[in-house]
Design an enzyme around this catalytic site. Structure first.
Site, PDB file in Angstrom:
ATOM      1  N   CYS A 142       0.809  -1.218   0.000  1.00  0.00           N
ATOM      2  CA  CYS A 142       0.000   0.000   0.000  1.00  0.00           C
ATOM      3  C   CYS A 142       0.841   1.266   0.000  1.00  0.00           C
ATOM      4  O   CYS A 142       0.350   2.337  -0.352  1.00  0.00           O
ATOM      5  CB  CYS A 142      -0.917   0.011   1.216  1.00  0.00           C
ATOM      6  SG  CYS A 142      -2.162  -1.302   1.237  1.00  0.00           S
ATOM      7  N   ALA A 143       2.100   1.167   0.402  1.00  0.00           N
ATOM      8  CA  ALA A 143       2.963   2.347   0.528  1.00  0.00           C
ATOM      9  C   ALA A 143       3.561   2.804  -0.787  1.00  0.00           C
ATOM     10  O   ALA A 143       4.183   3.859  -0.861  1.00  0.00           O
ATOM     11  CB  ALA A 143       4.090   2.045   1.515  1.00  0.00           C
TER      12      ALA A 143
END
Length: 352
Positions: A142-143
């Site tokens: 997700c980063a």
């Protein structure tokens, strides 16, 4: 580095959480999982979890329960290039540039693997130059949006090119896995499919809102790797999601924010818009407490989560697009993402 334009894309099919629960209860998987799993799924999909609907690359929700390596790999191949190109086309259309102006393309994903990578599909579909610099980034979860943008910043600063196309695309329905583990089940109830893209340039777009990347930093804590990650099981990706994630996200996001604001001589009150990866409702609440914000301050993240679910790396492009569409007040904007690793990244934008 300046943002010239943002573009986003999702599959057409929209499914509410009530529809997802109904499909799960009529599937073969419902009988294969235990009573606790039934309780977890019902709890997540019936209570207010911050998500109302998701977009999934499925003609029917019944398809999501065909879970085998070949089906999932084919879904990724059929969907990821198309979504990535669609978001990129929309960003390019809003940038005032032609395909031939793009000197580099960076594509991030974690929900599937292609070799040659997704960047080649984007080059083909957008008819980018044959000598374009192409980078495929994987494994950042997700980063990934912020590392993607940090690479774009480095390329522009090095005079390697004038314009960079940044893309994050996730086909979470191609990384579906079910078993009795609560974290696995919660993950299956949170994530949606989508892509986000941005055109980054050394100069701002004339006669348009100016969005300048000023400062950024990253924090990676490998000792927390087990809290949030993918593992390979039975030839498929299995998402590991633990109860520690909201607290970890809030702790590291606050550290990253403090570092960058300190460098800029600013404080939290100086930030006029928050462009945050949401993760989920509990993550947003943890961020709100850690940053001492009001729910209204995270309204763009909450709105995107409600309508699309967690889009993993693509999420912050949707939030940034929403803030721009709402004509959020200028000044200092905070852009931040976090995820597998455990990693957290943040950037300070100056908007005028």
């Amino acid at each position: 580095m300046y943002f010239r334009a943002i573009g986003t894309a999702t599959p057409v099919a929209r499914y509410t959480k009530a529809e997802c629960l109904e499909a799960f209860q009529r599937s073969d998987w419902f009988a294969r999982l235990d009573a606790r799993a039934h309780f977890v799924a019902r709890s997540v999909l019936q209570r207010d979890n911050g998500i109302e609907a998701r977009r999934l690359a499925l003609d029917s929700l019944d398809e999501v329960f065909a879970i085998d390596p070949n089906t999932l790999a084919q879904r990724f191949l059929a969907t990821a290039p198309a979504l990535a190109a669609q978001a990129a086309e929309r960003a390019l259309a809003g940038s005032g540039l032609a395909a031939g102006d793009i000197g580099a393309v960076i594509v991030s994903t974690c929900t599937g693997y292609l070799c040659p990578g997704l960047s080649g599909y984007v080059v083909e579909r957008l008819a980018l130059r044959a000598d374009v610099l192409a980078f495929d980034l994987v494994g950042q979860g997700c980063a990934a949006a912020l590392p993607n943008l940090q690479l774009a910043h480095a390329l522009l600063a090095s005079d390697s090119c004038e314009h960079v196309l940044s893309i994050c695309v996730e086909v979470s329905s191609a990384a579906m896995y079910l078993d009795n583990d609560p974290g696995v089940l919660i993950s299956a109830c949170l994530f949606g499919d989508g892509a986000g893209a941005a055109i980054l340039s050394r100069q701002p777009k004339p006669a348009a809102r100016c969005i300048e990347w000023t400062h950024s930093t990253s924090l990676i804590e490998p000792t927390q790797r087990q809290a949030l990650k993918f593992e390979s099981r039975d030839g498929m990706l299995r998402n590991i999601l633990t109860r520690a994630v909201p607290a970890l996200a809030a702790t590291y996001a606050q550290q990253v924010l403090a570092t960058v604001l300190g460098r800029a001589g600013l404080c939290t009150a100086d930030v006029s818009a928050w462009i945050m990866h949401a993760g989920g409702r509990d993550v947003l609440l943890a961020l709100e407490r850690a940053f001492q914000l009001k729910a209204e301050d995270l309204r763009y993240s909450a709105a995107m989560l409600r309508e699309y679910g967690n889009l993993s790396s693509a999420f912050v492009y949707f939030v940034l697009e929403a803030a721009l569409a709402d004509e959020a007040p200028g000044g200092w904007w905070w852009l931040s993402s976090f995820g597998a690793g455990f990693s957290c990244h943040g950037a300070l934008l100056r908007v005028s």
